[in-house]
Enzyme design. Structure first.
Site, PDB file in Angstrom:
ATOM      1  CB  THR A   1      -0.754  -5.280 -17.764  1.00 28.90           C
ATOM      2  OG1 THR A   1      -1.680  -5.373 -18.840  1.00 28.90           O
ATOM      3  CG2 THR A   1       0.630  -4.962 -18.302  1.00 28.90           C
TER       4      THR A   1
ATOM      5  CG  PHE B   1      -1.598 -10.442 -11.292  1.00 26.86           C
ATOM      6  CD1 PHE B   1      -2.893 -10.021 -11.080  1.00 26.86           C
ATOM      7  CD2 PHE B   1      -1.346 -11.802 -11.343  1.00 26.86           C
ATOM      8  CE1 PHE B   1      -3.923 -10.936 -10.906  1.00 26.86           C
ATOM      9  CE2 PHE B   1      -2.365 -12.737 -11.179  1.00 26.86           C
ATOM     10  CZ  PHE B   1      -3.650 -12.292 -10.962  1.00 26.86           C
ATOM     11  N   GLY B   2       0.966  -8.417  -8.213  1.00 22.74           N
ATOM     12  CA  GLY B   2       1.654  -8.970  -7.053  1.00 22.74           C
ATOM     13  C   GLY B   2       0.649  -9.482  -6.030  1.00 22.74           C
ATOM     14  NE  ARG B   3       3.320  -9.361  -0.696  1.00 26.05           N
ATOM     15  CZ  ARG B   3       4.611  -9.138  -0.909  1.00 26.05           C
ATOM     16  NH1 ARG B   3       5.389 -10.132  -1.267  1.00 26.05           N
ATOM     17  NH2 ARG B   3       5.128  -7.931  -0.771  1.00 26.05           N
ATOM     18  CB  ILE B   4      -2.253  -5.839  -3.264  1.00 25.01           C
ATOM     19  CG1 ILE B   4      -1.565  -5.709  -1.897  1.00 25.01           C
ATOM     20  CG2 ILE B   4      -3.578  -5.081  -3.264  1.00 25.01           C
ATOM     21  CD1 ILE B   4      -1.164  -4.299  -1.526  1.00 25.01           C
TER      22      ILE B   4
ATOM     23  N   GLY C   1      -6.268   2.328   3.300  1.00 26.66           N
ATOM     24  CA  GLY C   1      -6.177   0.966   2.790  1.00 26.66           C
ATOM     25  C   GLY C   1      -5.816  -0.074   3.831  1.00 26.66           C
TER      26      GLY C   1
ATOM     27  NE  ARG D   1       3.099   5.662  -2.295  1.00 25.76           N
ATOM     28  CZ  ARG D   1       4.388   5.912  -2.093  1.00 25.76           C
ATOM     29  NH1 ARG D   1       5.273   4.946  -2.187  1.00 25.76           N
ATOM     30  NH2 ARG D   1       4.788   7.136  -1.769  1.00 25.76           N
TER      31      ARG D   1
ATOM     32  CB  THR E   1      -5.863   0.839  -3.208  1.00 28.75           C
ATOM     33  OG1 THR E   1      -5.589  -0.305  -4.032  1.00 28.75           O
ATOM     34  CG2 THR E   1      -7.361   1.084  -3.155  1.00 28.75           C
TER      35      THR E   1
ATOM     36  CD  GLU F   1      -1.928  10.381   0.835  1.00 28.21           C
ATOM     37  OE1 GLU F   1      -1.778   9.832   1.925  1.00 28.21           O
ATOM     38  OE2 GLU F   1      -2.042   9.763  -0.246  1.00 28.21           O
TER      39      GLU F   1
ATOM     40  CG  HIS G   1      -3.025   6.715   2.454  1.00 31.66           C
ATOM     41  ND1 HIS G   1      -1.883   7.275   1.948  1.00 31.66           N
ATOM     42  CD2 HIS G   1      -2.786   5.368   2.498  1.00 31.66           C
ATOM     43  CE1 HIS G   1      -0.986   6.334   1.696  1.00 31.66           C
ATOM     44  NE2 HIS G   1      -1.528   5.159   2.026  1.00 31.66           N
TER      45      HIS G   1
END
Length: 351
Positions: free
Chosen positions: A180, A159-162, A299, A250, A248, A279, A297
């Site tokens: 979480t 639950f960081g910036r993104i 995003g 890793r 989205t 990848e 990839h």
């Protein structure tokens, strides 16, 4: 030309868009590689005498590669947010600062996560294929029935910036949002309070509860030893059979072989992926698994964001050349003793 008078040398492992060339070329001799280097090739390039390297997420900055750049290499400036491809401990021991490009791709990545939720949940690519193949013969009550987003539970792992940006978008769709913040982390430091606009609107739950309750699981964690294969066979088995997984973040956060098995056997209903464990290779069978949308990839793939990333990456490099700590250093402790006046770049350091 004497060593004291030589221009700094900057290596780009891939061509970057403007304004990166415009920023770097007046200050340094810039070399751009034509294809992604192997570890041996990258070590050879750095051993030739490079002051700053602007690298990509796929470049293998191992301890051996970083040692090859000693003692002249000052900084590895990544054109990416993630930096798990760099041995940061080895970089710090070698006094090589590592930088990334945070913040600038938050909204684009959040947009893509929501797009994947809609594409998988509403079977948009299935519909596109039906129309293009000439199989659409008219409206039917049972045609391509999907999942309703309004009222469904979105579980956010991280639950960081993104993650927060995805939460805001999901709330606008009428989804119920749970999170979480540090699944897989061993750090027990209390998390900071939720942002004011999300407090009371996003429910924090533990990882097992998030898995069992969500209709959509969206991953927004960094790749660490604790998050490697965070979503494994056991995690997938704990989810609803109607659930979908969105990644989205890793690729190795998801055990891709376990995901293929879960999709093929109906353990979960679908997945939307923009990143992959090995990848660009896919786990065997993933491209044939039902209920999947697979993107290459993309995003951060908007003109605005890729240019902003290029500028931030280049300005980090200019700070390193000028003997000042780059603003986006992920290992600032490595910067001690880095100022070498013989290589200081001319002109003002950009703000």
């Amino acid at each position: 030309m004497t060593a004291a008078a030589r221009r700094p040398r900057v290596l780009l492992t891939a061509a970057l868009p403007d304004p990166a060339p415009r920023i770097l070329e007046p200050l340094a001799d810039v070399r751009v590689l034509e294809r992604p280097p192997s570890a041996a090739e990258l070590a050879g390039e750095l051993a030739d005498g490079v002051d700053v390297v602007l690298g990509q997420l796929v470049d293998p900055f191992t301890a051996d590669v970083l040692r090859a750049g000693a003692p002249g290499l000052r900084a590895v400036c990544l054109y990416a947010v993630g930096f798990s491809n760099v041995d940061t401990a080895a970089a710090s021991r070698a006094n090589v600062v590592v930088t990334n490009t945070p913040d600038v791709l938050t909204d684009d990545t959040a947009d893509l996560a929501v797009a994947l939720m809609l594409a998988v949940g509403r079977r948009l690519l299935d519909g596109d294929r039906e129309v293009r193949a000439g199989r659409f013969t008219g409206w039917r009550p049972d045609l391509l029935l999907g999942r309703r987003m309004h009222g469904s539970v979105l579980g956010l792992a991280g639950f960081g910036r993104i993650g927060q940006a995805v939460a805001r978008r999901a709330l606008a769709f009428g989804m119920r949002v749970r999170c979480t913040r540090r699944p897989g982390a061993t750090d027990t430091t209390p998390a900071a309070p939720l942002p004011a606009d999300l407090a009371g609107r996003v429910e924090e739950v533990n990882w097992p509860e998030l898995l069992s309750s969500c209709d959509v699981l969206s991953l927004h964690v960094p790749l660490t030893p604790g998050t490697h294969h965070l979503v494994d066979g056991a995690a997938l088995a704990a989810m609803k059979r109607s659930a979908i997984v969105i990644n989205t973040a890793r690729g190795p956060v998801v055990d891709e072989a376990a995901l293929v098995h879960a999709l093929d056997t109906g353990v979960i209903a679908g997945a939307g992926l923009d990143v992959y464990e090995d990848e660009p290779r896919l786990a065997p069978g993933l491209d044939r698994s039902p209920g999947t949308v697979l993107l290459p990839h993309v995003g951060s793939a908007t003109l605005h964001t890729r240019r902003a990333m290029a500028e931030l990456c280049a300005r980090n490099a200019v700070h390193a050349l000028a003997g000042t700590l780059p603003p986006q250093a992920v290992n600032p402790d490595a910067w001690g003793g880095q100022l070498r006046p013989d290589l200081t770049a001319p002109g003002r350091v950009p703000r």
